[in-house]
Design a protein around this motif. Structure first.
Motif, PDB file in Angstrom:
ATOM      1  N   ASP A   1       0.861  -1.181   0.000  1.00  0.00           N
ATOM      2  CA  ASP A   1       0.000   0.000   0.000  1.00  0.00           C
ATOM      3  C   ASP A   1       0.898   1.232   0.000  1.00  0.00           C
ATOM      4  O   ASP A   1       1.465   1.598   1.027  1.00  0.00           O
ATOM      5  N   HIS A   2       1.010   1.888  -1.155  1.00  0.00           N
ATOM      6  CA  HIS A   2       1.976   2.964  -1.318  1.00  0.00           C
ATOM      7  C   HIS A   2       1.565   4.256  -0.611  1.00  0.00           C
ATOM      8  O   HIS A   2       2.418   5.134  -0.418  1.00  0.00           O
ATOM      9  N   LEU A   3       0.321   4.382  -0.236  1.00  0.00           N
ATOM     10  CA  LEU A   3      -0.116   5.607   0.429  1.00  0.00           C
ATOM     11  C   LEU A   3       0.016   5.525   1.944  1.00  0.00           C
ATOM     12  O   LEU A   3       0.551   6.435   2.573  1.00  0.00           O
ATOM     13  N   ALA A   4      -0.473   4.450   2.533  1.00  0.00           N
ATOM     14  CA  ALA A   4      -0.503   4.352   3.995  1.00  0.00           C
ATOM     15  C   ALA A   4       0.496   3.360   4.552  1.00  0.00           C
ATOM     16  O   ALA A   4       0.785   3.380   5.747  1.00  0.00           O
ATOM     17  N   GLY A   5       1.059   2.498   3.692  1.00  0.00           N
ATOM     18  CA  GLY A   5       1.946   1.457   4.192  1.00  0.00           C
ATOM     19  C   GLY A   5       1.187   0.182   4.511  1.00  0.00           C
ATOM     20  O   GLY A   5      -0.050   0.144   4.561  1.00  0.00           O
ATOM     21  N   GLY A   6       1.928  -0.874   4.747  1.00  0.00           N
ATOM     22  CA  GLY A   6       1.339  -2.176   5.021  1.00  0.00           C
ATOM     23  C   GLY A   6       1.279  -3.020   3.762  1.00  0.00           C
ATOM     24  O   GLY A   6       1.119  -2.494   2.648  1.00  0.00           O
ATOM     25  N   PHE A   7       1.414  -4.331   3.940  1.00  0.00           N
ATOM     26  CA  PHE A   7       1.423  -5.271   2.835  1.00  0.00           C
ATOM     27  C   PHE A   7       0.128  -6.074   2.829  1.00  0.00           C
ATOM     28  O   PHE A   7      -0.377  -6.471   3.885  1.00  0.00           O
ATOM     29  N   PHE A   8      -0.389  -6.304   1.627  1.00  0.00           N
ATOM     30  CA  PHE A   8      -1.560  -7.161   1.471  1.00  0.00           C
ATOM     31  C   PHE A   8      -1.129  -8.629   1.561  1.00  0.00           C
ATOM     32  O   PHE A   8       0.059  -8.939   1.552  1.00  0.00           O
ATOM     33  N   ARG A   9      -2.117  -9.519   1.599  1.00  0.00           N
ATOM     34  CA  ARG A   9      -1.807 -10.933   1.875  1.00  0.00           C
ATOM     35  C   ARG A   9      -1.117 -11.610   0.700  1.00  0.00           C
ATOM     36  O   ARG A   9      -0.169 -12.354   0.886  1.00  0.00           O
TER      37      ARG A   9
ATOM     38  N   VAL B   1      11.177  17.331 -13.978  1.00  0.00           N
ATOM     39  CA  VAL B   1      11.194  17.844 -12.609  1.00  0.00           C
ATOM     40  C   VAL B   1      12.610  17.674 -12.071  1.00  0.00           C
ATOM     41  O   VAL B   1      13.239  16.627 -12.259  1.00  0.00           O
ATOM     42  N   HIS B   2      13.120  18.669 -11.379  1.00  0.00           N
ATOM     43  CA  HIS B   2      14.481  18.616 -10.841  1.00  0.00           C
ATOM     44  C   HIS B   2      14.609  17.465  -9.843  1.00  0.00           C
ATOM     45  O   HIS B   2      13.685  17.185  -9.074  1.00  0.00           O
ATOM     46  N   GLN B   3      15.752  16.796  -9.859  1.00  0.00           N
ATOM     47  CA  GLN B   3      15.976  15.628  -8.990  1.00  0.00           C
ATOM     48  C   GLN B   3      15.792  15.961  -7.511  1.00  0.00           C
ATOM     49  O   GLN B   3      15.383  15.109  -6.731  1.00  0.00           O
ATOM     50  N   LYS B   4      16.100  17.179  -7.099  1.00  0.00           N
ATOM     51  CA  LYS B   4      15.928  17.543  -5.691  1.00  0.00           C
ATOM     52  C   LYS B   4      14.470  17.880  -5.370  1.00  0.00           C
ATOM     53  O   LYS B   4      14.043  17.775  -4.220  1.00  0.00           O
ATOM     54  N   GLN B   5      13.729  18.318  -6.385  1.00  0.00           N
ATOM     55  CA  GLN B   5      12.334  18.682  -6.173  1.00  0.00           C
ATOM     56  C   GLN B   5      11.409  17.467  -6.221  1.00  0.00           C
ATOM     57  O   GLN B   5      10.356  17.436  -5.566  1.00  0.00           O
ATOM     58  N   ALA B   6      11.804  16.427  -6.971  1.00  0.00           N
ATOM     59  CA  ALA B   6      10.926  15.281  -7.213  1.00  0.00           C
ATOM     60  C   ALA B   6      10.469  14.573  -5.932  1.00  0.00           C
ATOM     61  O   ALA B   6       9.265  14.306  -5.775  1.00  0.00           O
ATOM     62  N   PRO B   7      11.368  14.224  -4.995  1.00  0.00           N
ATOM     63  CA  PRO B   7      10.894  13.554  -3.774  1.00  0.00           C
ATOM     64  C   PRO B   7       9.920  14.403  -2.969  1.00  0.00           C
ATOM     65  O   PRO B   7       8.967  13.881  -2.379  1.00  0.00           O
ATOM     66  N   ILE B   8      10.154  15.700  -2.940  1.00  0.00           N
ATOM     67  CA  ILE B   8       9.252  16.604  -2.210  1.00  0.00           C
ATOM     68  C   ILE B   8       7.884  16.619  -2.871  1.00  0.00           C
ATOM     69  O   ILE B   8       6.840  16.541  -2.217  1.00  0.00           O
ATOM     70  N   LEU B   9       7.882  16.704  -4.224  1.00  0.00           N
ATOM     71  CA  LEU B   9       6.641  16.715  -4.985  1.00  0.00           C
ATOM     72  C   LEU B   9       5.869  15.417  -4.777  1.00  0.00           C
ATOM     73  O   LEU B   9       4.653  15.410  -4.553  1.00  0.00           O
ATOM     74  N   MET B  10       6.599  14.297  -4.836  1.00  0.00           N
ATOM     75  CA  MET B  10       5.950  12.998  -4.697  1.00  0.00           C
ATOM     76  C   MET B  10       5.388  12.801  -3.303  1.00  0.00           C
ATOM     77  O   MET B  10       4.284  12.278  -3.126  1.00  0.00           O
ATOM     78  N   GLU B  11       6.119  13.220  -2.290  1.00  0.00           N
ATOM     79  CA  GLU B  11       5.644  13.062  -0.923  1.00  0.00           C
ATOM     80  C   GLU B  11       4.430  13.932  -0.666  1.00  0.00           C
ATOM     81  O   GLU B  11       3.482  13.525   0.027  1.00  0.00           O
ATOM     82  N   SER B  12       4.405  15.125  -1.256  1.00  0.00           N
ATOM     83  CA  SER B  12       3.241  15.994  -1.118  1.00  0.00           C
ATOM     84  C   SER B  12       2.017  15.346  -1.750  1.00  0.00           C
ATOM     85  O   SER B  12       0.924  15.328  -1.158  1.00  0.00           O
ATOM     86  N   ALA B  13       2.186  14.765  -2.951  1.00  0.00           N
ATOM     87  CA  ALA B  13       1.066  14.084  -3.610  1.00  0.00           C
ATOM     88  C   ALA B  13       0.610  12.883  -2.795  1.00  0.00           C
ATOM     89  O   ALA B  13      -0.598  12.655  -2.624  1.00  0.00           O
ATOM     90  N   ARG B  14       1.553  12.108  -2.283  1.00  0.00           N
ATOM     91  CA  ARG B  14       1.197  10.919  -1.498  1.00  0.00           C
ATOM     92  C   ARG B  14       0.383  11.295  -0.274  1.00  0.00           C
ATOM     93  O   ARG B  14      -0.644  10.665   0.035  1.00  0.00           O
ATOM     94  N   GLN B  15       0.835  12.298   0.445  1.00  0.00           N
ATOM     95  CA  GLN B  15       0.144  12.677   1.676  1.00  0.00           C
ATOM     96  C   GLN B  15      -1.266  13.189   1.390  1.00  0.00           C
ATOM     97  O   GLN B  15      -2.215  12.870   2.125  1.00  0.00           O
ATOM     98  N   GLN B  16      -1.411  13.986   0.310  1.00  0.00           N
ATOM     99  CA  GLN B  16      -2.744  14.487  -0.029  1.00  0.00           C
ATOM    100  C   GLN B  16      -3.664  13.350  -0.476  1.00  0.00           C
ATOM    101  O   GLN B  16      -4.845  13.308  -0.104  1.00  0.00           O
TER     102      GLN B  16
ATOM    103  N   LYS C   1      -3.464  10.279   0.444  1.00  0.00           N
ATOM    104  CA  LYS C   1      -3.795   9.503   1.639  1.00  0.00           C
ATOM    105  C   LYS C   1      -4.900  10.190   2.444  1.00  0.00           C
ATOM    106  O   LYS C   1      -5.836   9.537   2.934  1.00  0.00           O
ATOM    107  N   LEU C   2      -4.810  11.524   2.577  1.00  0.00           N
ATOM    108  CA  LEU C   2      -5.829  12.246   3.331  1.00  0.00           C
ATOM    109  C   LEU C   2      -7.199  12.095   2.690  1.00  0.00           C
ATOM    110  O   LEU C   2      -8.211  11.926   3.389  1.00  0.00           O
TER     111      LEU C   2
END
Length: 693
Positions: free
Chosen positions: A255-263, A395-410, A412-413
């Motif tokens: 589960d890429h948004l919240a974590g945890g593995f399916f069966r 997307v700049h290599q330094k900006q990409a993780p920040i962008l991805m984490e922002s998308a993931r968190q939103q 998930k919410l």
């Protein structure tokens, strides 16, 4: 009669309390009633997050016409396999012997009430003929006729099946092995089997459906340090391990948004899971991913560890400090219809809350620009590394993780506002012990998400809620512990306490571990032949007591129990139990020779036995110990246990063997001998890295 499941503790049984079937719980009273009425017992075994259990319930058990047939011809017992793993093991094995194929859930088995031996067994049956299966009611009527008219044939079959069950379940197959070379050949055989069956394209084992099988990969990881394998096999095995674990964490099993593995996943690409999340899977995978992430210095694996711990804390943590059992595969979709995967799946238009840049990146990263992969929607997978996506989307290599984490968190919410799948809120001791092991391994590996509070809370729950009057209970719900503990409970918890003591040694946990090992020795051990029974000597025995060394969905609890008893015996100098360890390992090795891939936990222990268990006991002031402890515990050392005892810990047995002195002291015992005390860090480094012959 009436349906009496409203009196049950199990959430699974409570799901069936309003069925028109006259369901009963397993009890001596109900079995006696079945004997008196001479009615066969229809035993239905399942668990709360089982998809096909729900299907059969909706089709048949909620239908009055089906219930009428069941109630007329049978005494109907509903069983939660998570509460009674002993009965589930017996009847799954019986199913396998009767049908020459593996069982599963739901398990539908018909028992002779006088012997409790099954004379018919199946799994899912539809209400109407379908999938090559007969209609359930027609099948039941025929079974009732057979029981009435052919009791002699049933008795003869039952006698043969009982004998077979006692032989297979009791571990009476195979001969004895006392060759020291067998360990090397077993390690090679396991390695070869893994490499031969490994899917080098997608990870895991070839074929579908695909289960993560943590016990296999955990032992494979430890075999990378084996002296018994050729370099080319170690290289191939290393690729298999890292490729499989990356497959688990990159694609649909995770589960890429919240974590945890399916069966498990239904396809070979790890794309689409069966969407239930089980605590026992996640506890094991925490241990595996943590050790492997640290060993390979793989940040992706450690990220999956961190997210899984956060998921446990957010959705599975009970007020008592332990963890709930499972999340169902099904949940309500936008139309209020219960559907598998509804909680987890997306359509591209559902991402309008993201910025244009976030949408572009998230769609490329999670595969939402590709063809829908699950019933017209997308279950999130990552087919490309984020660096490749950054390059494609400029997307700049330094900006990409920040962008991805922002998308993931939103994302998930937004997903958090959806109806959560049904959560089985009973707490199982064995599964919590596996999870405690995983949390401790994550801490050792440097996880950013794990905390001492989470670890201590889980351990405190186990000590205060299910360890009562020096007896372990298997289940806890609504403030009450129930069901006497099985080998899984004692074995997994003993291993968890070993890891706890290796993290921080305390007199309380050491005393607790010794008590658990005493119970394992006195009530579960087959002291004459070696090994452990799944039930204690004072628990109910139905047909036979199980004793096995093979792994299944969970690691072999006899192997974990043996490891705990072994380390404690070495620490305390208990020669009787040391002899038992050798006897047990020889027996286990003989059994493992028949099918090494089914016995990875045993082969890992045999490898430790062959190379020699290595114990380190450090004595000194609290501030002196961490550098030595960290040095000795770093890396993958499958047979090394390191315990740091601060001043003030005065166990009489340990004091005699590893006495505290005025200065920092390090004791080492390995290859069945103990060496002179070491009081110098440089001397410790030199000794720790020296092969002892």
């Amino acid at each position: 009669m009436r349906n009496t499941l409203d009196q049950a503790n199990s959430p699974y049984l409570l799901q069936h309390k309003d069925n028109p079937v006259y369901w009963q719980q397993w009890s001596d009273e109900i079995i006696t009633l079945a004997k008196e009425m001479d009615k066969p017992i229809l035993l239905s075994v399942g668990y709360s997050s089982c998809h096909w259990c729900h299907v059969m319930a909706h089709e048949s058990f909620e239908d009055q016409s089906v219930a009428d047939v069941m109630n007329e011809h049978f005494i109907n017992i509903k069983l939660d396999r998570e509460e009674r793993p002993d009965l589930d093991k017996t009847y799954q094995l019986a199913h396998q012997l009767l049908n020459r194929q593996a069982g599963g859930w739901p398990l539908t088995t018909i028992l002779d009430p006088h012997t409790l031996v099954p004379f018919f067994s199946g799994t899912y049956f539809p209400k109407e003929p379908r999938h090559g299966l007969p209609a359930f009611t027609e099948l039941l009527q025929k079974i009732s006729e057979v029981y009435r008219d052919k009791k002699g044939d049933i008795a003869e079959q039952n006698q043969r099946l009982t004998q077979a069950l006692r032989v297979v379940a009791g571990g009476e197959t195979g001969g004895k092995s006392d060759s020291s070379s067998s360990t090397k050949s077993l390690a090679e055989a396991l390695c070869s089997s893994i490499i031969e069956r490994h899917d080098f394209r997608y990870g895991g084992m070839e074929g579908a459906p695909k289960f993560p099988q943590p016990a296999i990969w955990y032992s494979a990881l430890h075999l990378l340090e084996s002296k018994d394998l050729e370099a080319r096999n170690v290289e191939a095995l290393s690729q298999a391990v890292i490729g499989s674990l990356q497959g688990f964490s990159r694609y649909g099993l995770f589960d890429h948004l919240a974590g945890g593995f399916f069966r498990y996943c239904v396809d070979e690409r790890w794309d689409i899971p069966h969407f239930e999340k089980m605590l026992y899977d996640n506890g094991q995978l925490l241990s595996l991913m943590s050790e492997a992430g640290h060993y390979f210095a793989d940040g992706e694996l450690m990220q999956s560890v961190d997210l899984t711990i956060r998921w446990l804390e957010e959705q599975m943590l009970a007020p008592e400090g332990g963890f709930y059992s499972a999340l169902d595969a099904d949940s309500l979709d936008e139309q209020g219809v219960s559907r598998e995967g509804a909680y987890y799946c997306w359509s591209p238009q559902q991402l309008d809350f993201l910025s244009d840049e976030e949408q572009q990146f998230a769609k490329a990263y999670y595969g939402l620009n590709d063809t829908a992969n699950f019933e017209g929607q997308w279950h999130l997978v990552t087919r490309k590394a984020w660096r490749d996506v950054a390059e494609e989307t400029q997307v700049h290599q330094k900006q990409a993780p920040i962008l991805m984490e922002s998308a993931r968190q939103q994302m998930k919410l937004v997903r958090d506002t959806r109806p959560l799948p049904f959560r089985d809120d009973k707490l199982l001791t064995s599964w919590n012990a596996l999870t405690l092991q995983g949390l401790l391994q994550a801490k050792k590996a440097g996880s950013k998400a794990v905390s001492d509070g989470l670890i201590n809370g889980c351990r405190q729950y186990l000590r205060e809620k299910v360890w009562l009057n020096k007896q372990l209970w298997a289940c806890f719900k609504d403030g009450k512990a129930y069901q006497q503990g099985f080998l899984d409970d004692y074995g997994y918890l003993a291993k968890a306490l070993l890891l706890s003591l290796a993290d921080t040694f305390s007199q309380q946990n050491w005393s607790w571990l010794k008590q658990l090992c005493d119970i394992l020795w006195q009530e579960f051990a087959d002291q004459e032949r070696g090994g452990f029974y799944f039930t204690s000597d004072h628990q109910e025995t139905v047909i036979t007591r199980h004793k096995s060394w093979s792994d299944d969905a969970m690691p072999n609890s006899a192997a974990q129990a043996l490891e705990a008893v072994w380390v404690v015996a070495e620490m305390t100098g208990d020669t009787e139990r040391q002899i038992f360890i050798e006897k047990s390992l020889l027996q286990a090795g003989s059994e493992a020779e028949q099918a090494p891939l089914q016995y990875p936990s045993v082969i890992r222990l045999l490898e430790v036995w062959q190379q020699g268990l290595e114990l380190w006991v450090l004595r000194g002031e609290g501030f002196e110990l961490p550098p030595l402890q960290e040095y000795l515990a770093t890396g993958l050392n499958p047979g090394r246990w390191v315990f740091a005892l601060e001043k003030g810990i005065n166990d009489p047995v340990l004091e005699e063997k590893f006495p505290a002195t005025e200065q920092l002291s390090a004791y080492c015992c390995r290859e069945h001998q103990c060496f002179p005390v070491i009081d110098d860090f440089e001397a410790l480094k030199e000794f720790a890295n020296r092969n002892v012959n």
